[in-house]
Design a protein around this motif. Structure first.
Motif, PDB file in Angstrom:
ATOM      1  N   SER A 308      31.348  43.284  48.512  1.00 32.75           N
ATOM      2  CA  SER A 308      30.265  43.723  47.619  1.00 32.75           C
ATOM      3  C   SER A 308      29.987  42.717  46.496  1.00 32.75           C
ATOM      4  O   SER A 308      28.844  42.573  46.066  1.00 32.75           O
ATOM      5  N   ASP A 311      27.679  40.457  48.162  1.00 32.04           N
ATOM      6  CA  ASP A 311      26.510  41.167  48.695  1.00 32.04           C
ATOM      7  C   ASP A 311      25.556  41.614  47.591  1.00 32.04           C
ATOM      8  O   ASP A 311      24.344  41.605  47.768  1.00 32.04           O
ATOM      9  N   ASP A 312      26.125  41.985  46.444  1.00 29.05           N
ATOM     10  CA  ASP A 312      25.284  42.501  45.353  1.00 29.05           C
ATOM     11  C   ASP A 312      24.772  41.405  44.416  1.00 29.05           C
ATOM     12  O   ASP A 312      24.045  41.693  43.468  1.00 29.05           O
TER      13      ASP A 312
END
Ligand code: ASP
Length: 594
Positions: A308, A311-312
């Motif tokens: 994450s 990904d974020d």
């Protein structure tokens, strides 16, 4: 006549001559009945010797000499038995026949030699003694030479040196003003110039089409990282010029200074880089291009593996540190702690080791297969043996800036930042305006007198924030080895455009009139197209001297609290002075006893 020669002058060719020297006793020592004295002035050091069989009176004076006594010494130049090849005068010494003590000295608080035993504070308090030391003498001599070369070059190119006032009204260069109360105009204040910006532009209106000044400027900033509240600029302005003319003129000046002072050739023409490329590739608007290790964007390539943090992220970037795949766990941990320091401000650091045998080892092995890592390595152009350091975040420029700081650190650790190597370049195409979320307004990236690039003028008059954000300034910075040495711009020379600039910056018509009415008004009287720049003279000298701090290139600098500890300033003023100025202090400063 006090002296026939200086202490740096005599050579073996002078052997047999009768000479008189004057200077300071750096050191006097007895050796087997003989007395040796190192006599110093700003030209060098000459060894004096009083033989064991010299007249008793002479031996007595020689023995009584203390450090920093000022003496006059007469004698004959003789060849030294033990020559000192490190000293220009090391082949000779003076066999003394007479010494006159011109003045005694109390014992100095630290040794006044190439390397002093005094701490920084002590040396600052006795700056006049520190200034007797070789390193400081050489720094000030270099400064003098550079100033001289600047004047010669600019004079040869038709520039006039014109002084502008120090007691003025605020000039916006982004820092706070120092203010000076006016006794004759109670309740009113002058400001000390942050730069002569408005005056040099008024000189252009007045027709002095090539102006320069080596001038003191004052900025009341928080004194982080080697700044001085008063510093010197080589300030220049020209009329009837475009950006190209200004860049050519001043890269010529820098080339001349480097050649004539250091004998160093710097590139002709000088490289140029857009602000956008500098930020994308070096994470800095003042890139150190002595080495590569540029930033590679991995934003798209690194997403989609279920991690994450990446990904974020709005932006992901990496640098590849050559040969650092060998780093141990401990070294990697240390590096991770290093980027978490407030000066860098990262939350963490991802590493990918690109091992020499083609294998990978990373801190994200849980989410990324060897194939995935190979793709990232290819994208970042990592070579076997490289250590990839990856950072990510919500703000592209912030992540790039952190990677830029890390890049400089790694370049330093790898010894790629040699102070004797000079890699100058121009940074061009800056954004004209910077949006500030906190105050919800635009700020001028350079200063409010900078013109937009002619091809972006339509956006400049647009009401849309996105349009204003993409306007490039007709501005340029001169960057050397990771330092901004100078900067300037083509100016607005039209009253309406200047008014528009103030409007964009949220400076209302009344405030603009109050603060800058004089310049808007002057532009109505036939202001020629003009532009210029200013160099930070102290830093130019420091870098040329191979140092990264400007303090030693200023005769009487302030410390990092902005204090001159030698004269103990700033200091309180007495009530009578305050009364005369009609100033009431809100808070009485406490005296130490209270
Ligand atoms: N006044 C500017 C500065 O001090 C330089 C310039 O635009 O000429 O940074």
């Amino acid at each position: 006549m006090y002296r026939t020669h200086t202490c740096g002058e005599l050579r073996i060719e002078n052997k047999g001559q009768q000479v008189t020297l004057a200077g300071w006793v750096q050191k006097a020592r007895k050796l087997g009945g003989m007395t040796f004295i190192d006599l110093r002035d700003r030209y060098g050091i000459t060894q004096l010797v009083v033989e064991a069989d010299a007249p008793a009176a002479l031996v007595e004076v020689a023995t009584s000499l203390g450090r920093e006594f000022v003496i006059q010494a007469k004698g004959e130049v003789v060849e030294r038995q033990a020559k000192n090849p490190k000293m220009p005068t090391g082949d000779i010494e003076i066999k003394l026949e007479a010494i006159t003590i011109l003045n005694k000295s109390v014992t100095p608080p630290f040794t006044i030699e190439e390397e002093s035993d005094g701490g920084e504070d002590l040396r600052a308090k006795y700056r006049y003694l520190d200034l007797r030391r070789g390193p400081l003498q050489r720094a000030l001599a270099l400064r003098h030479r550079v100033a001289h070369e600047v004047r010669n070059y600019l004079d040869a190119n038709g520039f006039m040196e014109i002084e502008t006032p120090y007691l003025i009204k605020s000039t916006p260069e982004g820092a706070r003003d120092f203010v000076v109360p006016s006794r004759m105009n109670p309740g009113q204040f002058y400001a000390l110039p942050q730069s002569p910006q408005t005056f040099k532009q008024l000189l252009m209106v007045a027709g002095y089409d090539r102006y320069f000044q080596i001038v003191r400027c004052f900025r009341d900033e928080d004194l982080r990282a080697d700044r001085q509240p008063e510093f010197t600029q080589i300030d220049c302005e020209m009329s009837f010029v475009e950006q190209e003319d200004v860049l050519n003129m001043f890269e010529g000046m820098m080339r001349t200074i480097f050649k004539n002072v250091l004998g160093v050739d710097i590139p002709n023409p000088m490289p140029r880089m857009s602000w956008y490329d500098a930020m994308d590739n070096y994470g800095s608007d003042k890139p150190d291009v002595r080495f590569g290790m540029t930033i590679h964007e991995l934003t798209e390539a690194a997403k989609g593996k279920g991690f994450s943090v990446l990904d974020d992220a709005a932006y992901i970037g990496a640098i590849c540190v050559p040969g650092a795949a060998e780093y141990t766990r401990k070294q990697l941990d240390e590096l991770t702690e290093w980027v978490k320091r407030p000066q860098v401000g990262a939350k963490g650091l991802i590493y990918i080791k690109v091992n020499a045998d083609g294998s990978f080892k990373s801190s994200i092995d849980k989410f990324y297969s060897a194939d995935d890592l190979a793709k990232l390595a290819a994208k970042a152009e990592a070579k076997p043996g490289d250590l990839m350091l990856v950072m990510s975040g919500a703000n592209k420029r912030k992540v790039q800036t952190m990677l830029g700081v890390l890049r400089l650190e790694m370049g330093g650790r790898l010894g790629l930042r040699n102070p004797k190597e000079f890699a100058p370049l121009w940074i061009v195409d800056f954004p004209l305006l910077e949006w500030d979320d906190e105050t919800q307004r635009f700020y001028a990236m350079h200063h409010p007198f900078t013109a937009p690039k002619p091809e972006h003028e339509a956006w400049f008059y647009s009401d849309k924030k996105e349009d204003l954000e993409r306007v490039c300034a007709n501005a340029y910075d001169f960057v050397l080895n990771g330092n901004e040495l100078g900067g300037g711009s083509i100016r607005i020379h039209n009253a309406d455009m200047q008014k528009r600039m103030f409007e964009v910056l949220g400076i209302g018509p009344e405030e603009a009139e109050y603060k800058f009415g004089f310049i808007i008004n002057a532009f109505k009287f036939g202001a020629p197209p003009h532009g210029g720049l200013a160099f930070g003279f102290d830093r130019v000298c420091a870098l040329m001297g191979g140092q990264d701090t400007i303090r030693d290139y200023i005769a009487f600098p302030k410390n990092n609290q902005g204090r001159d500890v030698m004269i103990d300033s700033p200091s309180e003023i007495d009530q009578a002075q305050l009364d005369e100025l009609q100033i009431d202090l809100r808070r009485k400063t406490q005296t130490p006893e209270q």
